[in-house]
Design a protein around this motif. Structure first.
Motif: not given
Length: 117
Positions: A41-45
């Motif tokens: 979630a923090a890194l992003g899809g």
């Protein structure tokens, strides 16, 4: 964070020694460690997808910093770069070649920076 810092130091050594197999391994370890530390979630899809697209053709890949771009290394050479270009294009990403150059810092600059830790 200590592990991330150690990977960077090992990466510098790998670059200086032209140990590109080791460099590729370290790059992948860097991203994998960051992913475990911060989560998807923090890194992003989109950032994760860039890494996965690159890795599908065997390129070593990691985030460049806070996201929005990755750096990919193709240890197998030009044919692998071509595969990466094609794979990225199909996924809507584009490539900007990176050139690794020697530091422009002189010895005094390096010592000064090293002493400010």
């Amino acid at each position: 964070m200590e592990k991330v810092a150690n990977l960077a130091l090992e990466g510098k050594t790998a670059l200086l020694e032209k140990d590109y197999v080791k460099l590729a391994t370290l790059m992948n370890q860097n991203f994998d460690l960051r992913r475990r530390m911060f989560g998807d979630a923090a890194l992003g899809g989109l950032n994760i997808e860039m890494v996965e697209v690159s890795r599908r053709v065997g390129a070593a890949t990691k985030l460049t910093g806070s996201g929005g771009a990755v750096v990919a290394f193709c240890p197998e050479g030009p044919s692998q770069v071509k595969l990466l270009e094609e794979s990225c294009k199909k996924s809507g990403f584009y490539i900007v070649p990176v050139e690794v150059v020697p530091s422009l810092l002189n010895e005094i600059d390096i010592r000064t920076l090293s002493s400010n830790k």
